[in-house]
Design an enzyme around this catalytic site. Structure first.
Site, PDB file in Angstrom:
ATOM      1  N   ILE A   1       7.625   6.858  17.125  1.00  0.00           N
ATOM      2  CA  ILE A   1       7.327   7.609  15.899  1.00  0.00           C
ATOM      3  C   ILE A   1       6.070   8.459  16.053  1.00  0.00           C
ATOM      4  CG2 ILE A   1       6.866   7.436  13.420  1.00  0.00           C
ATOM      5  CD1 ILE A   1       9.641   6.429  14.076  1.00  0.00           C
TER       6      ILE A   1
ATOM      7  N   LYS B   1       0.841  -1.208   0.000  1.00  0.00           N
ATOM      8  CA  LYS B   1       0.000   0.000   0.000  1.00  0.00           C
ATOM      9  C   LYS B   1       0.871   1.251   0.000  1.00  0.00           C
ATOM     10  CE  LYS B   1      -1.655   1.585   4.008  1.00  0.00           C
ATOM     11  NZ  LYS B   1      -1.355   3.002   4.355  1.00  0.00           N
ATOM     12  N   ASN B   2       1.874   1.276   0.892  1.00  0.00           N
ATOM     13  CA  ASN B   2       2.641   2.516   1.059  1.00  0.00           C
ATOM     14  C   ASN B   2       3.649   2.763  -0.050  1.00  0.00           C
ATOM     15  OD1 ASN B   2       1.112   3.031   3.268  1.00  0.00           O
ATOM     16  ND2 ASN B   2       2.659   2.452   4.776  1.00  0.00           N
TER      17      ASN B   2
ATOM     18  N   ARG C   1       0.303  14.596  12.913  1.00  0.00           N
ATOM     19  CA  ARG C   1       0.833  14.387  11.565  1.00  0.00           C
ATOM     20  C   ARG C   1       1.091  15.703  10.798  1.00  0.00           C
ATOM     21  NH1 ARG C   1      -1.011   9.119  10.030  1.00  0.00           N
ATOM     22  NH2 ARG C   1       0.571   9.106   8.403  1.00  0.00           N
ATOM     23  N   PRO C   2       1.932  16.595  11.324  1.00  0.00           N
ATOM     24  CA  PRO C   2       2.208  17.852  10.609  1.00  0.00           C
ATOM     25  C   PRO C   2       2.900  17.591   9.264  1.00  0.00           C
ATOM     26  CG  PRO C   2       3.787  17.528  12.372  1.00  0.00           C
ATOM     27  CD  PRO C   2       2.768  16.441  12.523  1.00  0.00           C
ATOM     28  N   ILE C   3       2.942  18.617   8.413  1.00  0.00           N
ATOM     29  CA  ILE C   3       3.650  18.474   7.117  1.00  0.00           C
ATOM     30  C   ILE C   3       4.721  19.560   6.984  1.00  0.00           C
ATOM     31  CG2 ILE C   3       1.709  17.363   5.915  1.00  0.00           C
ATOM     32  CD1 ILE C   3       1.282  20.166   4.525  1.00  0.00           C
ATOM     33  N   ASP C   4       5.192  20.087   8.112  1.00  0.00           N
ATOM     34  CA  ASP C   4       6.194  21.166   8.055  1.00  0.00           C
ATOM     35  C   ASP C   4       7.456  20.742   7.306  1.00  0.00           C
ATOM     36  OD1 ASP C   4       6.361  19.436  10.379  1.00  0.00           O
ATOM     37  OD2 ASP C   4       8.059  20.646  11.021  1.00  0.00           O
ATOM     38  N   LEU C   5       7.852  19.472   7.457  1.00  0.00           N
ATOM     39  CA  LEU C   5       9.089  19.034   6.778  1.00  0.00           C
ATOM     40  C   LEU C   5       8.895  18.943   5.262  1.00  0.00           C
ATOM     41  CD1 LEU C   5      10.336  16.284   9.269  1.00  0.00           C
ATOM     42  CD2 LEU C   5      10.901  18.727   9.208  1.00  0.00           C
TER      43      LEU C   5
ATOM     44  N   ARG D   1      -8.586  -0.228   4.191  1.00  0.00           N
ATOM     45  CA  ARG D   1      -7.620   0.719   3.628  1.00  0.00           C
ATOM     46  C   ARG D   1      -6.271   0.051   3.396  1.00  0.00           C
ATOM     47  NH1 ARG D   1      -7.817   6.522   6.318  1.00  0.00           N
ATOM     48  NH2 ARG D   1      -6.445   6.751   4.533  1.00  0.00           N
TER      49      ARG D   1
ATOM     50  N   ARG E   1      -4.840  10.981   3.898  1.00  0.00           N
ATOM     51  CA  ARG E   1      -3.710  11.870   4.143  1.00  0.00           C
ATOM     52  C   ARG E   1      -2.653  11.778   3.037  1.00  0.00           C
ATOM     53  NH1 ARG E   1      -2.364  13.799   8.166  1.00  0.00           N
ATOM     54  NH2 ARG E   1      -0.174  13.584   7.617  1.00  0.00           N
TER      55      ARG E   1
ATOM     56  N   CYS F   1      -4.770  12.777  12.431  1.00  0.00           N
ATOM     57  CA  CYS F   1      -5.533  11.529  12.320  1.00  0.00           C
ATOM     58  C   CYS F   1      -5.470  10.857  13.692  1.00  0.00           C
ATOM     59  CB  CYS F   1      -4.956  10.641  11.224  1.00  0.00           C
ATOM     60  SG  CYS F   1      -3.468   9.791  11.715  1.00  0.00           S
TER      61      CYS F   1
HETATM   62  C1  EPZ Z   1       4.256   6.993   6.319  1.00  0.00           C
HETATM   63  O1  EPZ Z   1       3.507   8.027   6.928  1.00  0.00           O
HETATM   64  C2  EPZ Z   1       3.304   5.813   6.199  1.00  0.00           C
HETATM   65  N1  EPZ Z   1       2.180   6.145   5.347  1.00  0.00           N
HETATM   66  C3  EPZ Z   1       2.809   5.401   7.591  1.00  0.00           C
HETATM   67  O2  EPZ Z   1       2.007   4.232   7.429  1.00  0.00           O
HETATM   68  C4  EPZ Z   1       4.013   5.055   8.463  1.00  0.00           C
HETATM   69  O3  EPZ Z   1       3.568   4.757   9.760  1.00  0.00           O
HETATM   70  C5  EPZ Z   1       4.984   6.236   8.497  1.00  0.00           C
HETATM   71  O4  EPZ Z   1       5.364   6.617   7.154  1.00  0.00           O
HETATM   72  C6  EPZ Z   1       6.262   5.906   9.278  1.00  0.00           C
HETATM   73  O5  EPZ Z   1       6.892   4.806   8.714  1.00  0.00           O
HETATM   74  C7  EPZ Z   1       2.330   6.107   4.003  1.00  0.00           C
HETATM   75  O6  EPZ Z   1       3.397   5.797   3.478  1.00  0.00           O
HETATM   76  C8  EPZ Z   1       1.122   6.450   3.172  1.00  0.00           C
HETATM   77  P1  EPZ Z   1       6.423  10.226   8.523  1.00  0.00           P
HETATM   78  P2  EPZ Z   1       4.136   9.538   6.981  1.00  0.00           P
HETATM   79  O7  EPZ Z   1       6.389  11.508   7.780  1.00  0.00           O
HETATM   80  O8  EPZ Z   1       4.923   9.784   5.763  1.00  0.00           O
HETATM   81  C9  EPZ Z   1       6.586  13.484  11.964  1.00  0.00           C
HETATM   82  C10 EPZ Z   1       0.154   2.838   7.762  1.00  0.00           C
HETATM   83  O9  EPZ Z   1      -0.334   2.314   8.778  1.00  0.00           O
HETATM   84  N2  EPZ Z   1       6.528  14.474  10.873  1.00  0.00           N
HETATM   85  O10 EPZ Z   1       7.598   9.305   8.338  1.00  0.00           O
HETATM   86  O11 EPZ Z   1       3.041  10.463   7.323  1.00  0.00           O
HETATM   87  C11 EPZ Z   1       5.293  12.702  12.104  1.00  0.00           C
HETATM   88  O12 EPZ Z   1       4.357  13.396  12.902  1.00  0.00           O
HETATM   89  C12 EPZ Z   1       0.607   4.279   7.802  1.00  0.00           C
HETATM   90  O13 EPZ Z   1       0.324   2.250   6.665  1.00  0.00           O
HETATM   91  C13 EPZ Z   1       6.703  15.820  11.174  1.00  0.00           C
HETATM   92  O14 EPZ Z   1       6.884  16.201  12.333  1.00  0.00           O
HETATM   93  O15 EPZ Z   1       5.102   9.401   8.242  1.00  0.00           O
HETATM   94  C14 EPZ Z   1       5.769  11.432  12.745  1.00  0.00           C
HETATM   95  O16 EPZ Z   1       5.887  11.632  14.141  1.00  0.00           O
HETATM   96  C15 EPZ Z   1       0.363   4.929   9.155  1.00  0.00           C
HETATM   97  N3  EPZ Z   1       6.648  16.730  10.153  1.00  0.00           N
HETATM   98  C16 EPZ Z   1       7.159  11.212  12.157  1.00  0.00           C
HETATM   99  O17 EPZ Z   1       7.552  12.488  11.625  1.00  0.00           O
HETATM  100  C17 EPZ Z   1       6.441  16.350   8.853  1.00  0.00           C
HETATM  101  O18 EPZ Z   1       6.418  17.218   7.957  1.00  0.00           O
HETATM  102  C18 EPZ Z   1       7.230  10.196  11.013  1.00  0.00           C
HETATM  103  O19 EPZ Z   1       6.235  10.564  10.084  1.00  0.00           O
HETATM  104  C19 EPZ Z   1       6.262  14.974   8.578  1.00  0.00           C
HETATM  105  C20 EPZ Z   1       6.319  14.050   9.594  1.00  0.00           C
END
Ligand code: EPZ
Length: 426
Positions: free
Chosen positions: A334, A22-23, A128-132, A404, A99, A123
């Site tokens: 995480i 999926k991912n 789940r911010p997107i600042d990065l 999902r 998302r 969620c």
């Molecule tokens: C991806 O989510 C996956 N989703 C998630 O899978 C997975 O749990 C996650 O990576 C970690 O491996 C998809 O690929 C669609 P991150 P993503 O950005 O990209 C923080 C599932 O069950 N962060 O690596 O959203 C964030 O809050 C789903 O299949 C910021 O602070 O995860 C988290 O604490 C759930 N700012 C950490 O980083 C940002 O801009 C890791 O998040 C982005 C993230």
């Protein structure tokens, strides 16, 4: 809303085909925005999120055609084509459902010079911010503004490219940055990137489309922007989280299940933790044989970015450990709220104590069936696993979460002897 009813206590025996990831699929689909030629993706899982992403791409003017595959087959072949992009706006009513829609931001910006994407919001498992995502795109030369719940990114004369060191490993932010950088006017260096296998799949697909990426699989990616990318045909990697989830199903029921189409490398660090818990895992000609004959042992895990223990396996692993002999300590590093399966497991007799980011699981002799409620994708799988082992009947509600991320779950589990059925309410 549909429910799943499970009558537990039956050791699973048989073979389970593992679907496309999926991912990986969710980051490969937006790659179609980067070219006006067709991108054909094979081994796409039949999942609600994939359908939603297809609708989102249609909203941007892309055509999505699904090549006929026999309904009995798992996976699909989808060809996506962006002859021209008719809209650079990803609306709230689609983004709020999924998302991962945020992953159109980078490719739209790279191809069309602008993108307006609804902020995804939080969620169940965290805010789940997107600042990065935004900081990385700014480093590549984008102008970013936030207004009325939308992020607007623009680079009218094209992205110059640049250098960005991620302060925190982020899968999605890495994906957006890579998909933007491949069409930049100059070179880009991305450091401290996520190294999940899904990122490797993304980079390999982009290279097949003509992108120039060095350092694939490492923490530093060097990308030489190119003027155009061409179409490609690419097969989605197998789903390591689905494979790990069904390995836990074999373990918790004391069964013997062959996971088809995956090798030891697909399970990553989950493999070592499963073996430490007393699960036997043996490579076979067609995949991996997962067997548990003796008792399960308590295991300590701490989730981490790849190659550490995947956060997406934490809930499923906890379910398995609720019936292990001894105690386990699970630490979730995480996401800030990824223990919502705990109170539901407790209703089935599990002994779990949560303190902040850690949970102590004390193994019990057995679980009892109960009515439980799914709260998020991986938590819902955790409850299914507990139901497979529990004495009596378990009813899991709100299983739209499951749909999902797990292709035809009841079918796959019934085929290995589970007494499981979906009750549709309408
Ligand atoms: C991806 O989510 C996956 N989703 C998630 O899978 C997975 O749990 C996650 O990576 C970690 O491996 C998809 O690929 C669609 P991150 P993503 O950005 O990209 C923080 C599932 O069950 N962060 O690596 O959203 C964030 O809050 C789903 O299949 C910021 O602070 O995860 C988290 O604490 C759930 N700012 C950490 O980083 C940002 O801009 C890791 O998040 C982005 C993230």
């Amino acid at each position: 809303m549909d429910q799943i009813v499970i009558r537990g206590g039956r050791p699973l025996k048989g073979r389970i085909p593992i679907s496309g990831a999926k991912n990986a699929a969710l980051t490969l689909l937006p790659c179609a925005l980067l070219t006006d030629e067709p991108l054909t993706l094979r081994n796409l899982p039949r999942l609600a999120d994939i359908d939603t992403f297809g609708h989102l791409l249609n909203n941007h003017g892309l055509s999505t055609t699904i090549e006929g595959t026999h309904p009995e087959e798992f996976g699909r072949v989808m060809t996506v084509r962006a002859n021209r992009i008719t809209s650079t706006v990803a609306p709230y009513d689609i983004v709020r459902k999924m998302r991962a829609s945020i992953l159109v931001l980078g490719p739209l910006l790279a191809r069309a010079g602008e993108a307006t994407v609804s902020l995804p919001g939080g969620c169940a498992i965290g805010n789940r911010p997107i600042d990065l995502h935004l900081k990385a795109l700014e480093a590549l030369g984008a102008e970013i503004e936030l207004a009325a719940g939308y992020v607007k990114a623009s680079a009218k004369s094209g992205l110059p490219g640049g250098r960005y060191v991620f302060p925190l490993v982020s899968v999605g932010a890495t994906e957006n940055a890579v998909m933007a950088a491949v069409l930049a006017r100059g070179p880009s260096i991305l450091e401290n990137v996520a190294r999940e296998p899904e990122i490797v799949d993304l980079c390999n697909c982009l290279v097949a489309m003509g992108a120039r990426i060095e350092g694939i699989g490492t923490e530093t990616l060097t990308i030489e922007g190119v003027r155009d990318l061409h179409g490609a045909t690419y097969a989605v990697m197998p789903d390591r989280i689905e494979a790990g989830s069904y390995a836990c199903a074999a373990a918790i029921t004391g069964g013997e299940v062959e996971l088809l189409g995956v090798g030891e490398a697909v399970l990553g660090s989950t493999l070592a933790s499963l073996r430490e818990a007393g699960v036997e895992i043996t490579p076979t000609r067609d995949g991996l044989m997962v067997k548990r004959t003796g008792t399960l042992h308590g295991v300590n895990i701490s989730t981490a970015p790849y190659p550490g223990f995947p956060t997406d396996m934490q809930a499923q692993f906890m379910a398995m450990l609720t019936v292990a002999d001894g105690a386990s300590l699970l630490t979730e590093t995480i996401f800030e709220n990824r223990f919502m399966h705990v109170p539901e497991l407790a209703r089935m007799g599990a002994d779990v104590t949560v303190r902040g980011r850690s949970a102590v699981v004390r193994g019990v002799a057995g679980l009892n069936g109960a009515q439980v409620m799914a709260t998020d994708l991986r938590a819902s799988m955790s409850l299914v696993l507990a139901g497979l082992a529990a004495e009596g009947e378990t009813t899991v509600s709100r299983i739209y979460h499951l749909d999902r991320g797990y292709e035809r779950l009841e079918e796959k589990l019934s085929a290995v002897g589970a007494d499981i059925e979906r009750i549709s309410d309408g």
